[in-house]
Design an enzyme around this catalytic site. Structure first.
Site, mmCIF file in Angstrom:
data_model
loop_
_atom_site.group_PDB
_atom_site.id
_atom_site.type_symbol
_atom_site.label_atom_id
_atom_site.label_comp_id
_atom_site.label_asym_id
_atom_site.label_seq_id
_atom_site.Cartn_x
_atom_site.Cartn_y
_atom_site.Cartn_z
ATOM 1 N N VAL A 45 0.841 -1.202 0.000
ATOM 2 C CA VAL A 45 0.000 0.000 0.000
ATOM 3 C C VAL A 45 0.877 1.255 0.000
ATOM 4 O O VAL A 45 0.610 2.219 -0.724
ATOM 5 C CB VAL A 45 -0.994 -0.003 1.188
ATOM 6 C CG1 VAL A 45 -1.818 1.284 1.208
ATOM 7 C CG2 VAL A 45 -1.916 -1.214 1.103
ATOM 8 N N CYS A 46 1.946 1.208 0.783
ATOM 9 C CA CYS A 46 2.877 2.343 0.816
ATOM 10 C C CYS A 46 3.503 2.574 -0.562
ATOM 11 O O CYS A 46 3.660 3.709 -0.999
ATOM 12 C CB CYS A 46 3.964 2.116 1.867
ATOM 13 S SG CYS A 46 3.329 2.040 3.551
ATOM 14 N N ALA A 47 3.829 1.499 -1.248
ATOM 15 C CA ALA A 47 4.402 1.608 -2.595
ATOM 16 C C ALA A 47 3.415 2.293 -3.535
ATOM 17 O O ALA A 47 3.799 3.211 -4.279
ATOM 18 C CB ALA A 47 4.765 0.218 -3.121
ATOM 19 N N MET A 50 3.180 6.086 -2.792
ATOM 20 C CA MET A 50 4.316 6.873 -3.276
ATOM 21 C C MET A 50 4.340 6.925 -4.807
ATOM 22 O O MET A 50 4.642 7.960 -5.391
ATOM 23 C CB MET A 50 5.633 6.314 -2.730
ATOM 24 C CG MET A 50 5.787 6.448 -1.217
ATOM 25 S SD MET A 50 5.662 8.155 -0.579
ATOM 26 C CE MET A 50 3.985 8.178 0.064
#
Length: 153
Positions: A45-47, A50
């Site tokens: 999810v962080c990928a 960003m």
């Protein structure tokens, strides 16, 4: 520490980005700055969060806004991750040491887990906070909603 809210002045900071460059919030006076907090690098999810900043960079720039990605990871980790994700322009800042200090100043540090909330904080050209949204950790922020906030700010 109280959570940052609309109308507060955003605390200044000095952090290294994924390339090892020192970045201060006050370097961007006269521009809006999106502080896009993500809990940990190397997570799916962080990928996506960003990559959405990088994919929409032209739209941020056309609205006088600089998007910055922040997490408690070290800058070498952020550099390897940015290369893996193909993030060539957006700066990914390392709130690594003292551990999570800036997340703590913004009231976004999750003490029990040792990482930040997933959050977006939009700082105005004058350094005042214009918008804050905290997301459940597994939820990907809606980039269309983020851009809508940037446009109307």
């Amino acid at each position: 520490m109280d959570r940052i809210k609309v109308g507060d002045y955003a605390p200044d900071f000095l952090l290294k980005d994924n390339r090892g460059e020192e970045i201060r919030l006050t370097d961007y006076k006269g521009k809006k700055v999106l502080l896009s907090w993500h809990p940990l690098a190397w997570t799916s999810v962080c990928a996506e969060q960003m990559k959405a900043l990088e994919a929409n960079l032209a739209e941020f720039e056309s609205n006088n806004t600089v998007p910055l990605g922040l997490s408690i990871d070290s800058y070498p980790c952020k550099n390897a991750w940015a290369k893996e994700l193909g993030i060539a322009t957006v700066k990914l800042l390392a709130d690594f040491w003292p551990h999570g200090e800036i997340a703590q100043k913004y009231g976004l540090f999750r003490q029990q887990e040792g990482f930040s909330e997933r959050a977006n904080v939009l700082v105005g050209e004058d350094g005042k906070v214009l918008w804050v949204k905290i997301y459940p950790i597994p939820e990907l922020p809606d980039i269309a909603e983020v851009l809508e906030q940037v446009k109307k700010a």
